[in-house]
Design an enzyme around this catalytic site. Structure first.
Site, PDB file in Angstrom:
ATOM      1  CD  GLU A  89     -14.307   5.537  -4.940  1.00 42.43           C
ATOM      2  OE1 GLU A  89     -13.419   5.377  -4.088  1.00 42.43           O
ATOM      3  OE2 GLU A  89     -14.388   4.858  -5.984  1.00 42.43           O
ATOM      4  CD1 TRP A 141      -2.612   1.939   1.416  1.00 41.61           C
ATOM      5  CD2 TRP A 141      -3.298   0.225   0.166  1.00 41.61           C
ATOM      6  NE1 TRP A 141      -3.871   2.251   0.962  1.00 41.61           N
ATOM      7  CE2 TRP A 141      -4.315   1.208   0.181  1.00 41.61           C
ATOM      8  CE3 TRP A 141      -3.510  -0.943  -0.566  1.00 41.61           C
ATOM      9  CZ2 TRP A 141      -5.515   1.058  -0.496  1.00 41.61           C
ATOM     10  CZ3 TRP A 141      -4.715  -1.087  -1.246  1.00 41.61           C
ATOM     11  CH2 TRP A 141      -5.698  -0.102  -1.209  1.00 41.61           C
ATOM     12  CD  GLU A 156      -5.366   5.144   0.375  1.00 38.47           C
ATOM     13  OE1 GLU A 156      -4.997   4.733   1.479  1.00 38.47           O
ATOM     14  OE2 GLU A 156      -6.283   4.630  -0.279  1.00 38.47           O
ATOM     15  CD  GLU A 157      -4.638   7.903  -7.439  1.00 45.99           C
ATOM     16  OE1 GLU A 157      -5.519   7.172  -7.929  1.00 45.99           O
ATOM     17  OE2 GLU A 157      -4.530   9.117  -7.714  1.00 45.99           O
TER      18      GLU A 157
END
Length: 453
Positions: A418, A138, A189-190
């Site tokens: 989302e 992650w 988170e990229e």
């Protein structure tokens, strides 16, 4: 724990929606009528994500979706921002039943700070339903989470006698003081780099910490937090790029964003600023950035082309996005991001109303010209004047166009996924995203003239 009924949900929402400022612009009548029930629905749906069966006490699922995509984890960031909504409801006089849920959050936070993590740090982004940390590959660390959690718990401390709060809060803030300028992963988170969003929530967390430590007589803590804030502010100022705030600097890896435009900058202003004019929703650089972001999406999505006049621009995360909710192809609008525009506009109106006026600058002129064709640099709108009233009414109606877009594309039962498809407008990605519901509540509270703290 007691179950969370629609009746309780309604009592929570109505506290925030009907204590509005009398002179605050009402915006679109249809959206104003829709808002109370929608806030009830969003609050009720948020509570279905808290303490699902067979989960650790205080677990808040980002979504109950367990496949395509699997969001059945508790993200530190999502949880902090969602529980903050409940703290604000409690502070506004809502049914005290929710205090039990907040006590559960304290317990989960305490556990999260002590379990073993891959990064061996407080920046571990997400946790399993049993409270253990996620151990797979992650983007880690994500150092915004501890700052957001600290702010939420500090806000809660004013309504709680829980003696564990001080230890949890200081542990998070002490961590922030040691990692504040480290490269880390962004809220999406990229991208590994240094991020406007992360710095903004860190600044707020530490300033909240200064107030908290001072109140508790911990002067050394207050002094150390304040010293770091000065350095963070210098960093934040470096994100300004002549006509917009760029999202990331010093990028080490991850998704490329040549435009530098990202809705997280506006979310940062909504959730990470304080009432001090520093990159607040009504400040000139934030307004200029909003203009650039909306323009970038206006012709990017098919649903934004030839749309009905009452609809606002559907807003995604960033123009280069390729995440479609389950994989990669083409990115879509997000409910969080579209709500962020509405909230930003209403927060700006409240900011100017409280200040008594707003002055147009060279930087903010493109924003004000959208709502008053005669706006030039140096124009001052004074609260109570017909010019001010006309301006804020126009901006309120524009805010409600964004909310109309959300209303138009949400599920018929009022739930918010989302994303919604850029071509068809139908929902996709994780269903009943908890953060989407939280963003709906905060946007509607801002619309009522009572933005969340």
């Amino acid at each position: 724990m007691p179950s969370f009924s629609l009746t309780i949900a309604a009592s929570l929402a109505l506290v925030s929606l009907f204590n509005g400022v009398a002179s605050f612009p009402s915006g679109n009548a249809t959206i104003s009528s829709w808002a109370p029930n929608q806030s009830n629905i969003s609050l009720k749906n948020m509570f279905t994500s808290i303490n699902p069966p067979n989960t650790a006490r205080g677990f808040l699922a980002a979504s109950l979706s367990t496949s395509s995509p699997n969001y059945y984890y508790s993200w530190t960031r999502d949880s902090a921002l969602s529980y903050r909504v409940l703290v604000n409801q409690l502070r506004s006089g809502a049914n005290s039943t929710i205090d039990g849920y907040l006590q559960d959050y304290v317990a989960f936070s305490q556990n999260s700070q002590s379990v073993n993590t891959v990064c061996n740090c407080l920046g571990e982004p997400k946790f399993n339903p049993d409270g253990s940390s996620f151990s797979g590959p992650w983007g880690r660390p994500q150092n915004d989470g501890p700052a957001e959690r600290a702010s939420t718990l500090i806000l809660y401390a004013g309504s709680s006698s829980n003696t564990d709060l001080k230890t949890i809060i200081y542990k998070d803030l002490d961590y922030v003081t040691t990692v504040w300028d480290n490269q880390n992963f962004d809220l999406w988170e990229e991208v590994n780099g240094r991020h406007f969003f992360t710095y903004m929530v860190m600044r707020r967390g530490l300033l909240d910490g200064v107030d908290y430590a001072t109140k508790n007589g911990d002067t050394d803590k207050a002094s150390s937090y304040k010293a770091v804030v000065a350095n963070i502010e210098s960093r934040i100022n470096s994100f300004w790029q002549s006509d917009h705030i760029t999202v990331t600097i010093d990028q080490a890896s991850g998704v490329s964003k040549p435009s530098g435009l990202d809705a997280s900058v506006l979310i940062a202003s909504n959730v990470g600023s304080r009432a001090d004019g520093f990159f607040t929703p009504g400040s000139d650089k934030v307004l200029a950035t909003a203009v650039k972001i909306e323009a970038a999406f206006a012709n990017l999505y098919n649903i934004n082309k030839n749309k009905a006049d009452y609809l606002g621009t559907a807003i995604g995360r960033y123009p280069e996005d390729v995440y479609n909710g389950t994989g990669t192809s083409t990115g879509n609008p997000w409910f969080i991001c579209t709500n962020a525009f509405a909230e930003l506009y209403y927060r700006a109106i409240k900011e100017w109303t409280d200040a008594g006026s707003v002055k147009v600058t060279d930087i903010s002129q493109p924003f004000f010209a959208k709502f008053d064709s005669s706006a030039t640099s140096g124009t001052t709108y004074t609260a109570g004047s017909s010019e001010f009233t006309s301006l804020v009414n126009n901006i309120a109606n524009a805010a409600d166009q964004f909310l109309s877009t959300v209303h138009y594309h949400q599920h018929a039962n009022g739930s918010l996924s989302e994303q919604y498809n850029r071509d068809t407008g139908y929902s996709q990605g994780a269903y009943d995203l908890t953060w989407s519901g939280a963003s709906m509540v905060t946007a509607l509270n801002a619309k009522a003239g009572n933005p969340d703290l």
